[in-house]
Design an enzyme around this catalytic site. Structure first.
Site, PDB file in Angstrom:
ATOM      1  N   LYS A  98      44.846  31.166  36.863  1.00  0.00           N
ATOM      2  CA  LYS A  98      45.294  29.770  36.828  1.00  0.00           C
ATOM      3  C   LYS A  98      45.181  29.303  35.367  1.00  0.00           C
ATOM      4  O   LYS A  98      44.173  28.752  34.962  1.00  0.00           O
ATOM      5  CB  LYS A  98      44.403  28.924  37.737  1.00  0.00           C
ATOM      6  CG  LYS A  98      44.356  29.427  39.198  1.00  0.00           C
ATOM      7  CD  LYS A  98      43.439  28.599  40.059  1.00  0.00           C
ATOM      8  CE  LYS A  98      41.964  28.852  39.837  1.00  0.00           C
ATOM      9  NZ  LYS A  98      41.403  30.085  40.380  1.00  0.00           N
ATOM     10  N   ARG A 105      36.814  31.480  28.901  1.00  0.00           N
ATOM     11  CA  ARG A 105      35.507  32.106  29.037  1.00  0.00           C
ATOM     12  C   ARG A 105      35.171  32.976  27.828  1.00  0.00           C
ATOM     13  O   ARG A 105      34.312  33.855  27.904  1.00  0.00           O
ATOM     14  CB  ARG A 105      35.465  32.926  30.316  1.00  0.00           C
ATOM     15  CG  ARG A 105      35.382  32.015  31.529  1.00  0.00           C
ATOM     16  CD  ARG A 105      35.882  32.746  32.731  1.00  0.00           C
ATOM     17  NE  ARG A 105      35.444  32.090  33.946  1.00  0.00           N
ATOM     18  CZ  ARG A 105      36.175  32.005  35.044  1.00  0.00           C
ATOM     19  NH1 ARG A 105      37.374  32.537  35.068  1.00  0.00           N
ATOM     20  NH2 ARG A 105      35.707  31.411  36.116  1.00  0.00           N
ATOM     21  N   ASP A 170      57.384  36.628  42.777  1.00  0.00           N
ATOM     22  CA  ASP A 170      56.338  37.580  42.388  1.00  0.00           C
ATOM     23  C   ASP A 170      56.948  38.886  41.888  1.00  0.00           C
ATOM     24  O   ASP A 170      56.576  39.413  40.843  1.00  0.00           O
ATOM     25  CB  ASP A 170      55.444  37.924  43.582  1.00  0.00           C
ATOM     26  CG  ASP A 170      54.664  36.727  44.065  1.00  0.00           C
ATOM     27  OD1 ASP A 170      54.390  35.845  43.243  1.00  0.00           O
ATOM     28  OD2 ASP A 170      54.332  36.681  45.263  1.00  0.00           O
TER      29      ASP A 170
HETATM   30  N1  COA Z   1      35.076  38.960  37.689  1.00  0.00           N
HETATM   31  C1  COA Z   1      34.653  37.685  37.671  1.00  0.00           C
HETATM   32  N2  COA Z   1      35.398  36.661  38.081  1.00  0.00           N
HETATM   33  C2  COA Z   1      36.636  36.943  38.524  1.00  0.00           C
HETATM   34  C3  COA Z   1      37.152  38.246  38.570  1.00  0.00           C
HETATM   35  C4  COA Z   1      36.304  39.303  38.119  1.00  0.00           C
HETATM   36  N3  COA Z   1      36.691  40.566  38.133  1.00  0.00           N
HETATM   37  N4  COA Z   1      38.405  38.201  39.041  1.00  0.00           N
HETATM   38  C5  COA Z   1      38.670  36.913  39.282  1.00  0.00           C
HETATM   39  N5  COA Z   1      37.621  36.148  38.970  1.00  0.00           N
HETATM   40  C6  COA Z   1      37.468  34.721  39.107  1.00  0.00           C
HETATM   41  C7  COA Z   1      38.625  33.935  38.556  1.00  0.00           C
HETATM   42  O1  COA Z   1      38.510  33.699  37.183  1.00  0.00           O
HETATM   43  C8  COA Z   1      38.547  32.664  39.387  1.00  0.00           C
HETATM   44  O2  COA Z   1      37.590  31.792  38.874  1.00  0.00           O
HETATM   45  P1  COA Z   1      37.838  30.208  38.934  1.00  0.00           P
HETATM   46  O3  COA Z   1      38.227  29.865  40.339  1.00  0.00           O
HETATM   47  O4  COA Z   1      36.554  29.646  38.483  1.00  0.00           O
HETATM   48  O5  COA Z   1      38.966  29.926  38.007  1.00  0.00           O
HETATM   49  C9  COA Z   1      38.073  33.178  40.742  1.00  0.00           C
HETATM   50  O6  COA Z   1      37.457  34.432  40.483  1.00  0.00           O
HETATM   51  C10 COA Z   1      39.196  33.388  41.733  1.00  0.00           C
HETATM   52  O7  COA Z   1      40.279  33.920  41.027  1.00  0.00           O
HETATM   53  P2  COA Z   1      41.649  34.431  41.593  1.00  0.00           P
HETATM   54  O8  COA Z   1      41.480  35.841  42.005  1.00  0.00           O
HETATM   55  O9  COA Z   1      42.647  34.142  40.564  1.00  0.00           O
HETATM   56  O10 COA Z   1      41.898  33.622  42.945  1.00  0.00           O
HETATM   57  P3  COA Z   1      42.362  32.107  43.217  1.00  0.00           P
HETATM   58  O11 COA Z   1      42.421  32.023  44.685  1.00  0.00           O
HETATM   59  O12 COA Z   1      41.558  31.123  42.502  1.00  0.00           O
HETATM   60  O13 COA Z   1      43.869  32.022  42.618  1.00  0.00           O
HETATM   61  C11 COA Z   1      46.124  32.610  42.270  1.00  0.00           C
HETATM   62  C12 COA Z   1      44.828  32.950  42.987  1.00  0.00           C
HETATM   63  C13 COA Z   1      47.106  33.727  42.537  1.00  0.00           C
HETATM   64  C14 COA Z   1      46.695  31.284  42.807  1.00  0.00           C
HETATM   65  C15 COA Z   1      45.846  32.467  40.729  1.00  0.00           C
HETATM   66  O14 COA Z   1      45.252  33.648  40.280  1.00  0.00           O
HETATM   67  C16 COA Z   1      47.080  32.214  39.913  1.00  0.00           C
HETATM   68  O15 COA Z   1      47.621  31.110  39.867  1.00  0.00           O
HETATM   69  N6  COA Z   1      47.558  33.279  39.221  1.00  0.00           N
HETATM   70  C17 COA Z   1      48.709  33.187  38.344  1.00  0.00           C
HETATM   71  C18 COA Z   1      50.017  33.318  39.072  1.00  0.00           C
HETATM   72  C19 COA Z   1      50.017  34.466  40.058  1.00  0.00           C
HETATM   73  O16 COA Z   1      49.806  35.604  39.706  1.00  0.00           O
HETATM   74  N7  COA Z   1      50.275  34.125  41.327  1.00  0.00           N
HETATM   75  C20 COA Z   1      50.254  35.072  42.413  1.00  0.00           C
HETATM   76  C21 COA Z   1      51.486  35.758  42.493  1.00  0.00           C
HETATM   77  S1  COA Z   1      51.440  37.009  43.706  1.00  0.00           S
END
Ligand code: COA
Length: 403
Positions: A98, A105, A170
């Site tokens: 996002k 970080r 996607d």
């Molecule tokens: N170690 C530590 N933290 C991690 C991690 C890791 N290996 N992988 C992810 N995280 C963190 C992220 O930074 C995030 O932290 P935050 O909520 O404090 O920002 C949290 O874990 C969850 O991250 P994420 O896996 O991205 O899930 P989400 O449910 O918050 O969001 C999306 C999912 C897809 C909506 C978001 O990642 C996004 O908008 N991505 C960009 C567009 C995209 O790719 N969309 C999906 C298309 S299929």
């Protein structure tokens, strides 16, 4: 098929090392394609639930085959160290978040380049890393990108916009990630200097959806949503036949003549309204309504297989709208081995599309099923120089996960 850790030598991307931290499709699918073309792909998963793609039953087996799973808390102090060591060994790093989550970080592009000067970094997000701050940090899925880019507004019926399924935003994004990262790699390999690519999903969809937008931007022309038919041409769209649907793309003089003959309007050909050589039958043309009406009536009387064959013989691009049930049985799918079967880590059979496209000299292959969560953590850390004791300690602290 091998469950072994070492990526075998095959494909055009043999020797390329890709690391990614992303969930679902947009980012991971780019890495997936590269894994199918021979790259060594490390999938970094969080240590709580792993990639949410794991919630699916079957599709995960397709979208994560040939990959290695490293379960690592990147944003912990020790996890960050592991991550930076891993980055030193990579050619391409893809992350999707996002907005600029890594930079926020402290994992900036500059820091990554300090560890690996020629690294190609790809940031995937819904809206990009610059622009209106509130927008930049929003979550986005396929539909969000379709909605914001004007793509969604173009599909569906006049009354109701509809999503272009499945997950077009996607998958288009992943193709742009593959293309742009390999473009940057081409340069990086010549100069030794890496690149950072800001892939905003909405911009991917803006670019992919710009065909009719050009008429608006330059000519002020807006078309109504066309639904199952074309915006401005006769004979293009999905038509109902006696026993199924036909996808028809009528274009070209020869083709128009053949079609008009078949629907009882052959007399229109060679007139002032439709002179010989007319390549496009415009929807605002003199007899467009009549042509569409006669075409619909004609097709309703025709078995779809027969009309497909007849039209194809006249060089008209026409195809029956194939159902899932028909695909695996079709002789062409069989002849080109469009579907293959492989074995999952649990030893179950999984069926899915073969590797595309078909490279003649350096074909892709499926050498490994989707790994279980953290299955490769230990091997990857060992390769990075961590001792068994250090790995054990990181595991105890919850920085890494193994299966
Ligand atoms: N170690 C530590 N933290 C991690 C991690 C890791 N290996 N992988 C992810 N995280 C963190 C992220 O930074 C995030 O932290 P935050 O909520 O404090 O920002 C949290 O874990 C969850 O991250 P994420 O896996 O991205 O899930 P989400 O449910 O918050 O969001 C999306 C999912 C897809 C909506 C978001 O990642 C996004 O908008 N991505 C960009 C567009 C995209 O790719 N969309 C999906 C298309 S299929």
């Amino acid at each position: 098929m091998s469950m072994e850790m070492k990526t075998p030598a095959f494909g055009n991307l043999q020797g390329l090392k890709v690391v990614y931290s992303a969930v679902e499709i947009a980012g991971p699918e780019a890495a997936q394609m590269m894994a199918e073309w021979g790259a060594d792909v490390t999938w970094i998963e969080n240590t709580f639930n792993g990639d949410s793609m794991r919630d699916t039953t079957y599709v995960k087996e397709l979208e994560r085959r040939n990959q290695k799973s490293l379960s690592l808390n990147i944003f912990s102090e020790e996890g960050r160290e592991v991550f930076l060591k891993l980055i030193e060994t990579a050619d391409i790093f893809i992350e999707s978040s996002k907005g600029p989550a890594f930079a926020k970080r402290g994992l900036t592009d500059e820091l990554l380049w300090e560890h690996n000067k020629s690294l190609v970094i790809v940031h995937v997000s819904g809206f990009g890393h610059t622009g209106v701050p509130d927008r930049v940090n929003r979550a986005a899925y396929d539909q969000t990108a379709q909605a914001f880019s004007g793509y969604l507004a173009q599909n569906g019926t006049e009354e109701q916009p509809m999503i272009a399924s499945p997950y077009t935003g996607d998958y288009f994004t992943s193709l742009m990630v593959v293309g742009s990262s390999l473009a940057a790699l081409y340069k990086a390999q010549k100069t030794g200097v890496g690149e950072s690519i800001d892939v905003a999903m909405y911009e991917v969809m803006l670019r992919m959806g710009a065909y009719y937008m050009m008429d608006y931007l330059n000519g002020g022309i807006l078309y109504p949503r066309a639904g199952a038919r074309h915006q401005n041409l006769c004979g293009i769209g999905v038509y109902k036949c006696k026993d199924g649907f036909l996808s028809l793309c009528l274009y070209g003089a020869k083709q128009n003549k053949a079609l008009l003959d078949r629907i009882g309007l052959g007399y229109l050909w060679g007139t002032e309204e439709y002179p010989e050589g007319t390549t496009a039958l415009w929807l605002d043309g003199p007899k467009a309504e009549l042509i569409e009406q006669k075409l619909e009536e004609y097709l309703l009387t025709q078995p779809v297989d027969e009309v497909e064959e007849d039209f194809s013989n006249c060089k008209i691009a026409a195809n029956k709208v194939m159902t899932f049930e028909e695909l695996p049985e079709h002789p062409h799918f069989k002849a080109r081995e469009a579907f293959i079967e492989w074995e999952t880590m649990e030893g179950k059979k999984c069926k899915g599309p073969n590797i595309f496209p078909k490279f003649k000299n350096n074909p892709g292959q499926v050498w490994r099923p989707m790994p279980t969560l953290g299955m490769d953590t230990k091997t990857i850390l060992t390769d990075l120089g961590y001792s068994s004791e250090e790995i054990h300690e990181l595991k105890e602290k919850g920085i890494i996960k193994m299966s």
